[in-house]
Write a protein that holds these residues in place. Structure first.
Motif, PDB file in Angstrom:
ATOM      1  N   THR A  57       0.814  -1.221   0.000  1.00 35.74           N
ATOM      2  CA  THR A  57       0.000   0.000   0.000  1.00 35.74           C
ATOM      3  C   THR A  57       0.851   1.277   0.000  1.00 35.74           C
ATOM      4  OG1 THR A  57      -0.223  -0.120   2.409  1.00 35.74           O
ATOM      5  CG2 THR A  57      -2.007  -1.055   1.101  1.00 35.74           C
ATOM      6  N   ALA A  58       2.168   1.111   0.192  1.00 37.62           N
ATOM      7  CA  ALA A  58       3.053   2.286   0.173  1.00 37.62           C
ATOM      8  C   ALA A  58       3.048   2.943  -1.209  1.00 37.62           C
ATOM      9  CB  ALA A  58       4.470   1.881   0.557  1.00 37.62           C
ATOM     10  N   ARG A  59       2.680   2.166  -2.226  1.00 29.72           N
ATOM     11  CA  ARG A  59       2.659   2.721  -3.589  1.00 29.72           C
ATOM     12  C   ARG A  59       1.263   3.142  -4.010  1.00 29.72           C
ATOM     13  NH1 ARG A  59       6.458  -1.668  -4.891  1.00 29.72           N
ATOM     14  NH2 ARG A  59       4.620  -2.792  -5.510  1.00 29.72           N
ATOM     15  N   MET A  60       0.396   3.332  -3.020  1.00 30.80           N
ATOM     16  CA  MET A  60      -0.961   3.805  -3.321  1.00 30.80           C
ATOM     17  C   MET A  60      -1.183   5.163  -2.672  1.00 30.80           C
ATOM     18  SD  MET A  60      -3.229   0.407  -2.554  1.00 30.80           S
ATOM     19  CE  MET A  60      -2.662  -1.201  -3.079  1.00 30.80           C
ATOM     20  N   ALA A  61      -2.085   5.943  -3.254  1.00 31.70           N
ATOM     21  CA  ALA A  61      -2.477   7.216  -2.639  1.00 31.70           C
ATOM     22  C   ALA A  61      -3.948   7.447  -2.960  1.00 31.70           C
ATOM     23  CB  ALA A  61      -1.635   8.364  -3.182  1.00 31.70           C
ATOM     24  N   LEU A  62      -4.684   7.913  -1.948  1.00 26.20           N
ATOM     25  CA  LEU A  62      -6.110   8.185  -2.147  1.00 26.20           C
ATOM     26  C   LEU A  62      -6.315   9.683  -2.305  1.00 26.20           C
ATOM     27  CD1 LEU A  62      -9.023   6.913  -2.158  1.00 26.20           C
ATOM     28  CD2 LEU A  62      -9.174   7.737   0.210  1.00 26.20           C
ATOM     29  N   TYR A  63      -6.802  10.084  -3.473  1.00 24.66           N
ATOM     30  CA  TYR A  63      -7.174  11.477  -3.718  1.00 24.66           C
ATOM     31  C   TYR A  63      -8.600  11.632  -3.225  1.00 24.66           C
ATOM     32  CZ  TYR A  63      -2.937  12.034  -6.429  1.00 24.66           C
ATOM     33  OH  TYR A  63      -1.608  12.102  -6.790  1.00 24.66           O
ATOM     34  N   GLN A  64      -8.842  12.598  -2.383  1.00 28.45           N
ATOM     35  CA  GLN A  64     -10.133  12.667  -1.697  1.00 28.45           C
ATOM     36  C   GLN A  64     -10.413  14.071  -1.174  1.00 28.45           C
ATOM     37  OE1 GLN A  64     -10.084  12.031   2.345  1.00 28.45           O
ATOM     38  NE2 GLN A  64      -8.223  13.244   2.098  1.00 28.45           N
ATOM     39  N   TYR A  65     -11.653  14.248  -0.723  1.00 30.09           N
ATOM     40  CA  TYR A  65     -12.035  15.451   0.022  1.00 30.09           C
ATOM     41  C   TYR A  65     -12.421  14.977   1.424  1.00 30.09           C
ATOM     42  CZ  TYR A  65     -13.010  17.569  -4.619  1.00 30.09           C
ATOM     43  OH  TYR A  65     -12.931  18.021  -5.912  1.00 30.09           O
ATOM     44  N   ALA A  66     -12.169  15.801   2.420  1.00 23.27           N
ATOM     45  CA  ALA A  66     -12.418  15.399   3.812  1.00 23.27           C
ATOM     46  C   ALA A  66     -13.869  14.973   4.041  1.00 23.27           C
ATOM     47  CB  ALA A  66     -12.038  16.536   4.753  1.00 23.27           C
ATOM     48  N   ALA A  67     -14.830  15.782   3.603  1.00 24.29           N
ATOM     49  CA  ALA A  67     -16.220  15.550   3.981  1.00 24.29           C
ATOM     50  C   ALA A  67     -17.068  14.940   2.862  1.00 24.29           C
ATOM     51  CB  ALA A  67     -16.853  16.854   4.460  1.00 24.29           C
ATOM     52  N   CYS A  68     -16.422  14.407   1.851  1.00 24.52           N
ATOM     53  CA  CYS A  68     -17.177  13.751   0.769  1.00 24.52           C
ATOM     54  C   CYS A  68     -17.627  12.372   1.263  1.00 24.52           C
ATOM     55  CB  CYS A  68     -16.269  13.638  -0.453  1.00 24.52           C
ATOM     56  SG  CYS A  68     -16.682  12.297  -1.579  1.00 24.52           S
ATOM     57  N   PRO A  69     -18.924  12.071   1.202  1.00 29.18           N
ATOM     58  CA  PRO A  69     -19.404  10.786   1.744  1.00 29.18           C
ATOM     59  C   PRO A  69     -18.779   9.568   1.065  1.00 29.18           C
ATOM     60  CG  PRO A  69     -21.167  11.953   0.570  1.00 29.18           C
ATOM     61  CD  PRO A  69     -20.015  12.900   0.673  1.00 29.18           C
ATOM     62  N   PHE A  70     -18.506   9.672  -0.224  1.00 23.25           N
ATOM     63  CA  PHE A  70     -17.893   8.540  -0.941  1.00 23.25           C
ATOM     64  C   PHE A  70     -16.444   8.328  -0.473  1.00 23.25           C
ATOM     65  CE2 PHE A  70     -21.039  10.627  -3.645  1.00 23.25           C
ATOM     66  CZ  PHE A  70     -21.932   9.578  -3.824  1.00 23.25           C
ATOM     67  N   CYS A  71     -15.801   9.443  -0.125  1.00 26.83           N
ATOM     68  CA  CYS A  71     -14.416   9.363   0.377  1.00 26.83           C
ATOM     69  C   CYS A  71     -14.402   8.796   1.786  1.00 26.83           C
ATOM     70  CB  CYS A  71     -13.759  10.750   0.374  1.00 26.83           C
ATOM     71  SG  CYS A  71     -13.766  11.514  -1.262  1.00 26.83           S
ATOM     72  N   GLU A 115      -5.176  16.070 -14.445  1.00 26.49           N
ATOM     73  CA  GLU A 115      -4.274  15.877 -15.593  1.00 26.49           C
ATOM     74  C   GLU A 115      -3.869  14.419 -15.784  1.00 26.49           C
ATOM     75  OE1 GLU A 115      -1.043  18.576 -14.924  1.00 26.49           O
ATOM     76  OE2 GLU A 115      -2.249  20.320 -15.479  1.00 26.49           O
ATOM     77  N   GLN A 116      -3.605  13.719 -14.664  1.00 31.32           N
ATOM     78  CA  GLN A 116      -3.097  12.351 -14.814  1.00 31.32           C
ATOM     79  C   GLN A 116      -4.195  11.301 -14.711  1.00 31.32           C
ATOM     80  OE1 GLN A 116       0.485  11.727 -12.416  1.00 31.32           O
ATOM     81  NE2 GLN A 116       0.916  13.895 -12.537  1.00 31.32           N
ATOM     82  N   GLY A 117      -5.196  11.583 -13.865  1.00 29.15           N
ATOM     83  CA  GLY A 117      -6.278  10.607 -13.705  1.00 29.15           C
ATOM     84  C   GLY A 117      -7.339  10.778 -14.785  1.00 29.15           C
ATOM     85  N   GLY A 118      -7.514  12.009 -15.235  1.00 27.29           N
ATOM     86  CA  GLY A 118      -8.483  12.274 -16.305  1.00 27.29           C
ATOM     87  C   GLY A 118      -9.743  12.987 -15.849  1.00 27.29           C
ATOM     88  N   GLN A 119     -10.046  12.947 -14.551  1.00 28.28           N
ATOM     89  CA  GLN A 119     -11.250  13.625 -14.039  1.00 28.28           C
ATOM     90  C   GLN A 119     -10.942  14.226 -12.674  1.00 28.28           C
ATOM     91  OE1 GLN A 119     -15.068  11.210 -14.123  1.00 28.28           O
ATOM     92  NE2 GLN A 119     -13.588   9.618 -14.487  1.00 28.28           N
ATOM     93  N   LEU A 120     -11.528  15.381 -12.409  1.00 32.09           N
ATOM     94  CA  LEU A 120     -11.423  15.954 -11.059  1.00 32.09           C
ATOM     95  C   LEU A 120     -12.612  15.428 -10.270  1.00 32.09           C
ATOM     96  CD1 LEU A 120     -10.046  17.695  -9.006  1.00 32.09           C
ATOM     97  CD2 LEU A 120     -11.171  19.694  -9.939  1.00 32.09           C
ATOM     98  N   LYS A 121     -12.506  14.178  -9.868  1.00 35.23           N
ATOM     99  CA  LYS A 121     -13.592  13.511  -9.163  1.00 35.23           C
ATOM    100  C   LYS A 121     -12.974  12.631  -8.082  1.00 35.23           C
ATOM    101  CE  LYS A 121     -17.555  10.629 -10.277  1.00 35.23           C
ATOM    102  NZ  LYS A 121     -18.195   9.906 -11.359  1.00 35.23           N
ATOM    103  N   VAL A 122     -13.555  12.690  -6.892  1.00 42.50           N
ATOM    104  CA  VAL A 122     -13.017  11.900  -5.783  1.00 42.50           C
ATOM    105  C   VAL A 122     -14.115  10.974  -5.239  1.00 42.50           C
ATOM    106  CG1 VAL A 122     -11.273  13.581  -5.086  1.00 42.50           C
ATOM    107  CG2 VAL A 122     -13.591  13.778  -4.151  1.00 42.50           C
ATOM    108  N   PRO A 123     -13.751   9.878  -4.606  1.00 43.68           N
ATOM    109  CA  PRO A 123     -12.396   9.411  -4.367  1.00 43.68           C
ATOM    110  C   PRO A 123     -11.769   8.805  -5.623  1.00 43.68           C
ATOM    111  CG  PRO A 123     -13.968   7.779  -3.611  1.00 43.68           C
ATOM    112  CD  PRO A 123     -14.775   8.952  -4.069  1.00 43.68           C
ATOM    113  N   CYS A 124     -10.440   8.829  -5.645  1.00 48.26           N
ATOM    114  CA  CYS A 124      -9.699   8.163  -6.714  1.00 48.26           C
ATOM    115  C   CYS A 124      -8.439   7.573  -6.092  1.00 48.26           C
ATOM    116  CB  CYS A 124      -9.346   9.152  -7.821  1.00 48.26           C
ATOM    117  SG  CYS A 124      -8.392   8.389  -9.154  1.00 48.26           S
TER     118      CYS A 124
END
Ligand SMILES: N[C@@H](CCC(=O)N[C@@H](CS)C(=O)NCC(=O)O)C(=O)O
Length: 121
Positions: free
Chosen positions: A38-52, A83-92
């Motif tokens: 999991t050291a090679r993973m990162a979660l892009y998220q917002y603090a209060a987003c229910p899906f996150c 730019e790299q994921g393709g969408q500004l949408k979280v979680p990713c």
């Protein structure tokens, strides 16, 4: 509208805090293998987003140490996600494999399913 969203966000955070899952306990060697993965993973998220919150709770439940990157508050991460994921949408979930290839996984249910499969090994 913004204030209602803000209040709902705080409620989600409080409920998450109050009902926080404990986290599975593993043998240290087994946890170390998972930590390396999991050291090679990162979660892009917002603090209060229910899906996150849903994904962070799965991480906690499975005791997975994954870096979280706030795509709203931490400068650069939103742009990187777009730019790299393709969408500004979280979680990713950004997953880098042994060859340095990067996969960007969107959709909370897919991420939770993937993390459960990682933790099951
Ligand atoms: N079906 C998605 C929903 C994710 C979602 O709607 N995320 C919101 C934040 S709570 C978002 O990033 N919205 C921005 C957008 O859709 O462009 C999931 O389960 O992950």
């Amino acid at each position: 509208m913004a204030i209602i969203r803000w209040i709902l966000g705080r409620i989600i955070l409080v409920l998450d805090f109050l009902t926080r899952p404990r986290g599975i306990k593993r043998a240290p060697e087994q946890q170390a293998v998972l930590d390396a993965q999991t050291a090679r993973m990162a979660l892009y998220q917002y603090a209060a987003c229910p899906f996150c919150v849903k994904v962070r709770r799965a991480m906690r439940r499975q005791s997975l140490k994954i870096e979280t990157r706030d795509a709203k508050k931490q400068s650069g991460f939103g742009q990187e996600l777009l730019e790299q994921g393709g969408q500004l949408k979280v979680p990713c979930l950004r997953i880098e494999n042994d060859n340095g290839e990067v996969q960007w996984m969107y959709e909370s249910s897919d991420i939770v399913r993937y993390l459960d499969s990682v933790a099951a090994v």
